[in-house]
Design an enzyme around this catalytic site. Sequence first.
Site, short mmCIF file in Angstrom:
data_model
loop_
_atom_site.label_atom_id
_atom_site.label_comp_id
_atom_site.label_asym_id
_atom_site.label_seq_id
_atom_site.Cartn_x
_atom_site.Cartn_y
_atom_site.Cartn_z
N ASP A 178 0.87 -1.17 0.00
CA ASP A 178 0.00 0.00 0.00
C ASP A 178 0.92 1.22 0.00
O ASP A 178 1.78 1.34 0.85
CB ASP A 178 -0.88 -0.04 1.26
CG ASP A 178 -1.81 1.16 1.35
OD1 ASP A 178 -3.01 0.94 1.57
OD2 ASP A 178 -1.35 2.32 1.22
N ASP A 226 1.27 3.07 3.23
CA ASP A 226 2.03 2.39 4.28
C ASP A 226 3.52 2.35 3.98
O ASP A 226 4.33 2.07 4.86
CB ASP A 226 1.51 0.96 4.46
CG ASP A 226 0.10 0.94 5.04
OD1 ASP A 226 -0.31 1.98 5.60
OD2 ASP A 226 -0.59 -0.08 4.93
N CYS A 267 14.30 20.35 -12.90
CA CYS A 267 14.07 19.18 -13.76
C CYS A 267 12.88 19.47 -14.68
O CYS A 267 12.89 19.16 -15.88
CB CYS A 267 13.74 17.95 -12.93
SG CYS A 267 14.94 17.51 -11.68
N HIS A 296 11.82 18.60 -18.56
CA HIS A 296 11.06 17.35 -18.62
C HIS A 296 9.60 17.60 -18.28
O HIS A 296 9.29 18.29 -17.31
CB HIS A 296 11.66 16.32 -17.66
CG HIS A 296 13.08 15.99 -17.97
ND1 HIS A 296 13.44 15.15 -19.01
CD2 HIS A 296 14.24 16.40 -17.41
CE1 HIS A 296 14.76 15.05 -19.05
NE2 HIS A 296 15.28 15.81 -18.10
N CYS A 302 22.43 15.85 -16.09
CA CYS A 302 21.45 16.92 -16.21
C CYS A 302 21.83 18.09 -15.31
O CYS A 302 21.75 19.24 -15.70
CB CYS A 302 20.06 16.44 -15.82
SG CYS A 302 19.11 15.77 -17.18
N CYS A 361 26.06 -16.65 -1.95
CA CYS A 361 24.84 -16.42 -1.15
C CYS A 361 23.59 -16.44 -2.04
O CYS A 361 22.63 -17.14 -1.75
CB CYS A 361 24.91 -15.08 -0.42
SG CYS A 361 26.05 -15.09 0.98
N ARG A 418 24.01 -0.91 -1.44
CA ARG A 418 23.74 -2.31 -1.07
C ARG A 418 24.89 -3.22 -1.51
O ARG A 418 25.32 -4.10 -0.78
CB ARG A 418 22.40 -2.74 -1.67
CG ARG A 418 21.91 -4.13 -1.30
CD ARG A 418 21.74 -4.34 0.18
NE ARG A 418 22.94 -4.87 0.80
CZ ARG A 418 23.03 -5.32 2.04
NH1 ARG A 418 21.98 -5.28 2.84
NH2 ARG A 418 24.14 -5.81 2.51
N CYS A 459 27.28 -5.53 0.95
CA CYS A 459 27.49 -6.97 0.75
C CYS A 459 28.98 -7.28 0.69
O CYS A 459 29.46 -8.21 1.33
CB CYS A 459 26.85 -7.44 -0.55
SG CYS A 459 25.14 -7.98 -0.36
#
Lengths: 138, 281, 109
Positions: free
Chosen positions: B69, B72, B97, B101, B134, B200, B238, B242
């Site tokens: 949702d 949420d 921007c 655009h 840009c 992994c 991320r 890792c």
Amino acid sequence: MELSRRETLALGLGAAVLALVPFRANAAAEDAIAAFTGGADMADGGVTLTAPEIAENGNTVPIEVSAPGATSILIVAAGNPEPGVATFNFGPLAAEQAASTRIRLAGTQDVVAVAKMADSSFAKASATVKVTIGGCGG
Amino acid sequence: MYTKVLTAVAALLTIPVTAMAGPDEDNLVINDELDMISVTEAPAHAENLDTIYSGWHFRTDETQALQIDDFDNPAMIFVDQAADTFETVEGAAGKSCASCHDGAESFKGLQASMPKVDAESGKLVVMEDLINKCRTEHMEADVWKWSGADMQGIVALIGLQSRGMPMNVAIDGDAALYWEQGREMYYTRFGQLELSCANCHEDNWGNMIRADHLSQGMINGFPTYRLKQAKLISRHNRFRGCIRDTRAETFAEGSDEFRALELYVASRGNGLSVETPAVRQ
Amino acid sequence: MASGVKPRVKVPKKAAAGETITIKTLISHKMESGQRKDKEGNIIPRSIINRFTCEFNGELVVDVTLEPAISTNPYFQFEANVPESGDFVFTWYDDDGSVYDTRKSIEVA
């Protein structure tokens, strides 16, 4: 249930820690509850606390409280450095004496909800939430 | 009696396995209306996978609920902020921007094909590169920090326009060389723990690594709102996390290595819906 | 005022008289708990939203006291009764004295 060596060790450690620490943690939580109830007795039932059995991250744990007919609900996390979480006061236009929010839990612990009813009686519910510590932070 | 015991033993044996292993079978539908492709046949070039799964299937019900949702989903706060940023004039050229655009909607479909090779320079570019280009060339503003809130907000806003569309990055032609480089990295063991991405996310997806339920490491939902940091996390951040967890010196966010890895990892998810912005633990 | 604070509120635009409606609120706020330390080991001072209220046409729906254990970007969901058409007013109170508010109208048929 078979316990591995590591789990047994953890249990032992947990028990040792329990014996030492919660004295303080629980005392603060009990103080917070006593401040809310004025030391009055609390009934079981009348308030529902919904929390996940296992939280993937203690930073954002969804909980829901509901106590039909309550004027306010106190939420306490007994194992946090500061046990207070929130107090909901319901006005005349609250259709239900219920609310959901997201809370922080410093570790596996009990979350407690205490509802103050319209007749000034109190009710209590609690839920244990296991907070996992992942392998892959960052 | 004997069967009863056997059944009990079998139940004992299977419960922990079914409770922990593998992706769940829930359907990912956003706002009760947008059906997402979160499980599909693996593309042929993901040679060691038969089926690909969104990381959403490896999360608990509570974490999953945060993504189905838009209200949420805490990531949407940052998408809202980015919508304001999109209209905000910045830099010596006096442009926003929106000056060039026609609304963020005009980027529909872009995320599904990113990263891609820039025809002019022949270099592999990711969304952050397009945005900073840009900013410097057209707005005459400073570049944004790769994983900063401004940057990842706009990356999420642009990505959201393609939500539901299947990922479809090109791996042939000019992209082939970069894709090979990314593939090579994916299977290279890094760090003191000598772990490759594949160890992994290919060999052990569905299993637990300590208390984490390993996914296939798909990036179709990035930038992702991570509960741990309570903010939008970039793809490169991320990757960095890792590789750091393997106890290696990691590559920098915005490095050519991570651009190539991003292309390769994105290509493994070809066919999954763009989920941006997803919610993970 | 803390930077980048942005409230989001979800209220249906229409309802039947006496109908129970679900309200969701979210506000961007770091909710610095006062428990964390910076790189030098100094405690980062507490800075949270400490109170949230929702009123409809001047009457209270809910008044919440927040402690540092409320997550970053505080979220609340609750149920309200709307006896007539009118305005919801949502107000968040910051430790630093800032007050953020937003309103939503609802039409009751």
